[in-house]
Design an enzyme around this catalytic site. Sequence first.
Site, PDB file in Angstrom:
ATOM      1  N   CYS A 270       9.005   6.283  11.175  1.00  0.00           N
ATOM      2  CA  CYS A 270       9.232   6.148   9.738  1.00  0.00           C
ATOM      3  C   CYS A 270      10.651   5.620   9.622  1.00  0.00           C
ATOM      4  CB  CYS A 270       9.102   7.502   9.048  1.00  0.00           C
ATOM      5  SG  CYS A 270       9.688   7.475   7.336  1.00  0.00           S
ATOM      6  N   THR A 271      10.836   4.593   8.829  1.00  0.00           N
ATOM      7  CA  THR A 271      12.141   3.926   8.823  1.00  0.00           C
ATOM      8  C   THR A 271      13.243   4.775   8.194  1.00  0.00           C
ATOM      9  OG1 THR A 271      11.482   2.745   6.809  1.00  0.00           O
ATOM     10  CG2 THR A 271      11.172   1.612   8.915  1.00  0.00           C
ATOM     11  N   HIS A 272      12.864   5.877   7.567  1.00  0.00           N
ATOM     12  CA  HIS A 272      13.888   6.804   7.072  1.00  0.00           C
ATOM     13  C   HIS A 272      14.515   7.619   8.217  1.00  0.00           C
ATOM     14  CE1 HIS A 272      12.047   6.020   3.153  1.00  0.00           C
ATOM     15  NE2 HIS A 272      13.014   6.701   2.564  1.00  0.00           N
TER      16      HIS A 272
ATOM     17  N   ASP B 258      10.664  -1.608   1.501  1.00  0.00           N
ATOM     18  CA  ASP B 258      10.284  -0.242   1.908  1.00  0.00           C
ATOM     19  C   ASP B 258       9.999   0.554   0.646  1.00  0.00           C
ATOM     20  OD1 ASP B 258      10.089   2.133   3.585  1.00  0.00           O
ATOM     21  OD2 ASP B 258      12.082   2.689   2.905  1.00  0.00           O
ATOM     22  N   SER B 259       9.454   1.747   0.845  1.00  0.00           N
ATOM     23  CA  SER B 259       9.227   2.646  -0.285  1.00  0.00           C
ATOM     24  C   SER B 259      10.543   3.154  -0.876  1.00  0.00           C
ATOM     25  CB  SER B 259       8.401   3.841   0.189  1.00  0.00           C
ATOM     26  OG  SER B 259       9.105   4.517   1.214  1.00  0.00           O
TER      27      SER B 259
ATOM     28  N   TYR C 243       6.010   7.441  -0.332  1.00  0.00           N
ATOM     29  CA  TYR C 243       4.661   6.881  -0.276  1.00  0.00           C
ATOM     30  C   TYR C 243       3.775   7.691   0.689  1.00  0.00           C
ATOM     31  CZ  TYR C 243       5.791   2.249  -2.436  1.00  0.00           C
ATOM     32  OH  TYR C 243       6.129   1.204  -3.270  1.00  0.00           O
ATOM     33  N   GLY C 244       4.422   8.423   1.580  1.00  0.00           N
ATOM     34  CA  GLY C 244       3.734   9.011   2.738  1.00  0.00           C
ATOM     35  C   GLY C 244       2.511   9.851   2.438  1.00  0.00           C
TER      36      GLY C 244
ATOM     37  N   CYS D 170       8.525  -0.577   6.627  1.00  0.00           N
ATOM     38  CA  CYS D 170       7.952   0.724   6.311  1.00  0.00           C
ATOM     39  C   CYS D 170       6.673   0.886   7.128  1.00  0.00           C
ATOM     40  CB  CYS D 170       7.637   0.794   4.821  1.00  0.00           C
ATOM     41  SG  CYS D 170       6.787   2.304   4.332  1.00  0.00           S
ATOM     42  N   ASN D 171       6.651   1.910   7.960  1.00  0.00           N
ATOM     43  CA  ASN D 171       5.479   2.135   8.814  1.00  0.00           C
ATOM     44  C   ASN D 171       4.243   2.482   7.991  1.00  0.00           C
ATOM     45  OD1 ASN D 171       6.579   2.613  11.897  1.00  0.00           O
ATOM     46  ND2 ASN D 171       8.102   3.102  10.354  1.00  0.00           N
ATOM     47  N   THR D 172       4.451   3.238   6.908  1.00  0.00           N
ATOM     48  CA  THR D 172       3.317   3.675   6.084  1.00  0.00           C
ATOM     49  C   THR D 172       2.638   2.455   5.465  1.00  0.00           C
ATOM     50  OG1 THR D 172       4.645   5.633   5.569  1.00  0.00           O
ATOM     51  CG2 THR D 172       2.672   5.275   4.247  1.00  0.00           C
TER      52      THR D 172
HETATM   53  N1  DGL Z   1       9.957   4.653   5.225  1.00  0.00           N
HETATM   54  C1  DGL Z   1       8.587   4.813   5.213  1.00  0.00           C
HETATM   55  C2  DGL Z   1       7.937   4.643   6.570  1.00  0.00           C
HETATM   56  O1  DGL Z   1       8.467   3.996   7.425  1.00  0.00           O
HETATM   57  C3  DGL Z   1       7.884   5.826   4.367  1.00  0.00           C
HETATM   58  C4  DGL Z   1       8.556   6.930   3.664  1.00  0.00           C
HETATM   59  C5  DGL Z   1       7.736   7.434   2.496  1.00  0.00           C
HETATM   60  O2  DGL Z   1       7.790   6.776   1.469  1.00  0.00           O
HETATM   61  O3  DGL Z   1       7.034   8.450   2.629  1.00  0.00           O
HETATM   62  O4  DGL Z   1       6.849   5.124   6.798  1.00  0.00           O
END
Ligand code: DGL
Length: 260
Positions: free
Chosen positions: A181-183, A10-11, A42-43, A73-75
């Site tokens: 978003c996995t966060h 992930d990011s 990363y978003g 990570c979805n992004t």
């Molecule tokens: N955790 C990430 C996701 O699922 C991205 C968070 C980020 O880096 O902006 O999209």
Amino acid sequence: MNNNPIGVFDSGVGGLTVLKYLQKSLPNENFIYVGDTKRVPYGDRSREEIIKFSLEIVEFLLSKNVKSIIIACNTIDSIAYEEIKKVASVPVLGIINSGVELALETTNNGKIGLLATNGTINTGAYESKIKSRGNYSLISKGMPDFVKMVEAGSREKLDEILENDLKDIKDSGIDTLILGCTHFPVLSREIGSYFGDSVKLVDPAKKLSENLSKDYTDEICQNDLGGNTEYYATGDIEKFQEVAFNILNKKLDNVCKFSL
Ligand code: DGL
């Protein structure tokens, strides 16, 4: 048997919410987790940057002989999946398809909400997959502040952000909300209580881990003597340990620096 580890990345710390499910559903597997905490978020980064950063991590995971790679990570999944597939010699799994699947199973009224990064939303990945499955409506909102909050291990101004940014989605009549978003599952208690009982939260990682343990194949996984995870962070190790403790409920002694 293939006792090589499964790579998860992930990011930042968000992918730990995915890893947590995987460790539970595949208890005999070894994992290698990489969080790019130095370059998170990363978003709002460009497509080029996201692809470049992701390929650096993938190369690192491949050098560790992973037997499969999970994009937690979805992004990254929405932007770099195809590029990752091109370079990876092992199976690569993203997270978005699982989020779509679980959302469609969950909704009764066909009105679905999506909280994600701007990067994920701009690709239209969730929207096109959901709409191709029938007459569903999707209302999306980019929540970059949530990512920063989770990385910082803070809840500062969360109530204010919920009220200011999410009121429109709350009033839109959705019955299902994808934490895209996995966060965000780290904030699921607060998000859930803001939306109330009429809205069900969907964590794509839940479905991903169910699918993985169901389709447990030689190719992707199968280990009989594992159960360990090595952690790598590109940023500050102590900060990673501190935030990881809140997500995994355990102290991680084996966090190494991955220098970029
Ligand atoms: N955790 C990430 C996701 O699922 C991205 C968070 C980020 O880096 O902006 O999209």
